[in-house]
Design a protein around this motif. Structure first.
Motif, PDB file in Angstrom:
ATOM      1  N   GLU A  65      -2.562  -4.495   6.200  1.00 55.68           N
ATOM      2  CA  GLU A  65      -1.404  -3.951   6.437  1.00 55.68           C
ATOM      3  C   GLU A  65      -1.641  -2.126   5.541  1.00 55.68           C
ATOM      4  O   GLU A  65      -1.947  -2.124   4.451  1.00 55.68           O
ATOM      5  CB  GLU A  65      -0.061  -4.302   6.199  1.00 55.68           C
ATOM      6  CG  GLU A  65       0.094  -5.559   6.091  1.00 55.68           C
ATOM      7  CD  GLU A  65       0.480  -5.047   8.179  1.00 55.68           C
ATOM      8  OE1 GLU A  65       0.758  -3.899   8.242  1.00 55.68           O
ATOM      9  OE2 GLU A  65       1.086  -6.483   8.529  1.00 55.68           O
ATOM     10  N   PRO A  66      -2.001  -1.142   6.411  1.00 55.22           N
ATOM     11  CA  PRO A  66      -2.335   0.217   5.748  1.00 55.22           C
ATOM     12  C   PRO A  66      -1.318   0.511   4.629  1.00 55.22           C
ATOM     13  O   PRO A  66      -2.116   1.389   3.998  1.00 55.22           O
ATOM     14  CB  PRO A  66      -1.933   1.358   6.575  1.00 55.22           C
ATOM     15  CG  PRO A  66      -0.793   0.172   8.054  1.00 55.22           C
ATOM     16  CD  PRO A  66      -1.389  -1.368   7.830  1.00 55.22           C
ATOM     17  N   ASP A  67      -0.053  -0.063   4.753  1.00 48.31           N
ATOM     18  CA  ASP A  67       0.875   0.680   3.901  1.00 48.31           C
ATOM     19  C   ASP A  67       1.354  -1.138   2.573  1.00 48.31           C
ATOM     20  O   ASP A  67       2.150  -0.566   1.904  1.00 48.31           O
ATOM     21  CB  ASP A  67       2.457   0.939   3.936  1.00 48.31           C
ATOM     22  CG  ASP A  67       3.078  -0.243   4.818  1.00 48.31           C
ATOM     23  OD1 ASP A  67       2.581  -1.482   5.013  1.00 48.31           O
ATOM     24  OD2 ASP A  67       4.280  -0.328   5.661  1.00 48.31           O
ATOM     25  N   GLN A  68      -0.071  -1.385   2.660  1.00 51.92           N
ATOM     26  CA  GLN A  68      -0.144  -2.478   1.749  1.00 51.92           C
ATOM     27  C   GLN A  68      -0.986  -2.773   0.472  1.00 51.92           C
ATOM     28  O   GLN A  68      -1.027  -1.976  -0.085  1.00 51.92           O
ATOM     29  CB  GLN A  68       0.488  -3.448   2.467  1.00 51.92           C
ATOM     30  CG  GLN A  68       1.469  -3.767   2.887  1.00 51.92           C
ATOM     31  CD  GLN A  68       2.205  -5.978   2.978  1.00 51.92           C
ATOM     32  OE1 GLN A  68       1.674  -6.325   2.521  1.00 51.92           O
ATOM     33  NE2 GLN A  68       2.688  -5.718   4.177  1.00 51.92           N
ATOM     34  N   ALA A  69      -2.214  -2.579   1.276  1.00 53.50           N
ATOM     35  CA  ALA A  69      -3.920  -2.474   0.634  1.00 53.50           C
ATOM     36  C   ALA A  69      -4.028  -1.230   0.718  1.00 53.50           C
ATOM     37  O   ALA A  69      -4.409  -0.822  -0.141  1.00 53.50           O
ATOM     38  CB  ALA A  69      -4.422  -3.698   0.752  1.00 53.50           C
TER      39      ALA A  69
END
Length: 371
Positions: free
Chosen positions: A179-183
């Motif tokens: 997920e781009p907004d997580q890792a």
């Protein structure tokens, strides 16, 4: 004499939260700290999870709401060991509440959030520390001293990589790391370590030319659905340091066979230094000179190397990952006490994020990016 207590709220109980809890307990017994760290509450995504984790770690209180833990007037420091996307909101709220903050890396998943966190730290005046664990290795301290003392002459090049293989298989499932907004991809998640190492040992990076690569554009999630992967699996960059040295940086979580391949070589006009985290109780040093047997010397960690002696009185017996975390906690506690500290602050971590952001910009624009 009884030392003042540093009351800590630990947010997160996964692998990193557990490492924090163990390190706080160990640091209080290993080092003569100015404050006695006590994790008095553990907060997690819900109360049952937090209660079970707190019981297993010997933490007296649990909360299913990190906001509740931060609002507790008795808390002096907040330790953030959550998934990356929660770093910014928790850290900023804690700073605004007047708490010292000890946060895992990367600082955040976007440069805007990293800047907001650093601005909040400056506005609050409270101490901060960031979990660049591998920088606290006594062998890395030795490498930094050797470079600073001119033992290998003028540094001409740094070649560094952080390589692991936990996403190497095409069958590795879609998870939060995708997920781009997580890792934020391999660059943000593990690349931050090698960027931090490069700047810690050689100095500021002035410009970069980078490329990001996604080896598997889709992965199957737990429900059996194919999901698009929009983050990078691998990063490669050429860098120029402000002091004139050049180098390369790489980060990959698809490097088959590598479990903790954080490694570098520093070349200088009179020698070189070589290191890998997979053998992190050793440092290899080469000094230029004549002779048929001239080559790299292996230096084994021992009590003469910084904080190693707090764990073991004999060379070559080795310390482990949790010991590095314990040394890191020592630095965080010293920072919280307002003393000189080796802790990396939010401002230091922002410098790392600026390099990562420049690499992304270079990839998008297809050329060199200055910081």
């Amino acid at each position: 004499m009884t030392r003042p207590v540093l009351n800590i709220a630990l947010i997160g109980s996964g692998f990193m939260g557990r490492a924090h809890a163990l390190a706080f307990a160990a640091a209080d017994r290993t080092f003569d700290l100015p404050l006695s760290p006590r994790v008095t509450v553990l907060a997690d995504r819900d109360l049952p999870t937090a209660t079970a984790a707190a019981a297993s770690l010997g933490i007296p209180n649990a909360s299913g709401d990190w906001r509740e833990a931060i609002a507790d007037a008795s808390i002096d420091m907040v330790a953030v060991a959550t998934p990356n996307l929660l770093h910014a909101p928790i850290a900023i709220a804690a700073l605004e509440a007047g708490k010292a903050v000890y946060c895992e890396k990367p600082l955040a998943t976007t440069i805007a959030e990293s800047e907001a966190m650093t601005a909040a730290a400056a506005a609050s005046g409270r101490p901060t520390a960031v979990g660049f664990t591998y920088l606290y290795n006594p062998m890395i301290a030795l490498a930094r001293e050797l470079v600073a003392d001119g033992e290998i002459g003028e540094v001409t090049a740094f070649r560094g990589i952080h390589a692991e293989d936990f996403m190497a298989s095409a069958d590795a499932p879609f998870n939060w790391r995708c997920e781009p907004d997580q890792a934020g991809g391999a660059l943000a998640d593990i690349g931050s370590h090698i960027i931090a190492m490069a700047q810690h040992l050689v100095g500021d990076i002035a410009s970069v030319s980078g490329r990001l690569h996604t080896a598997y554009p889709t992965r199957r999630d737990a429900e059996g659905n194919d999901r698009a992967v929009t983050v990078d699996d691998q990063m490669d960059a050429v860098v120029a340091f402000a002091n004139g040295a050049t180098g390369t940086l790489a980060a990959s979580w698809i490097a088959s066979g590598r479990k903790m391949g954080l490694a570098f070589e520093i070349s200088g006009t009179r020698g070189s230094i070589s290191f890998t985290q997979e053998q992190f109780n050793e440092l290899k040093l080469y000094r230029s000179g004549p002779g048929r047997t001239n080559g790299f010397t292996t230096i084994c960690a021992g009590p003469e190397h910084g904080d190693y002696d707090a764990f073991c009185p004999a060379s070559g017996h080795q310390i482990g990952y949790n010991d590095l975390k314990t040394i890191e906690v020592k630095a965080a506690v010293e920072a919280a006490a307002g003393l000189p500290s080796a802790a990396k602050s939010f401002a230091d971590a922002l410098a790392v994020e600026r390099v990562a952001d420049a690499i992304r910009r270079s990839h998008r624009e297809g050329g060199w990016a200055r910081l």
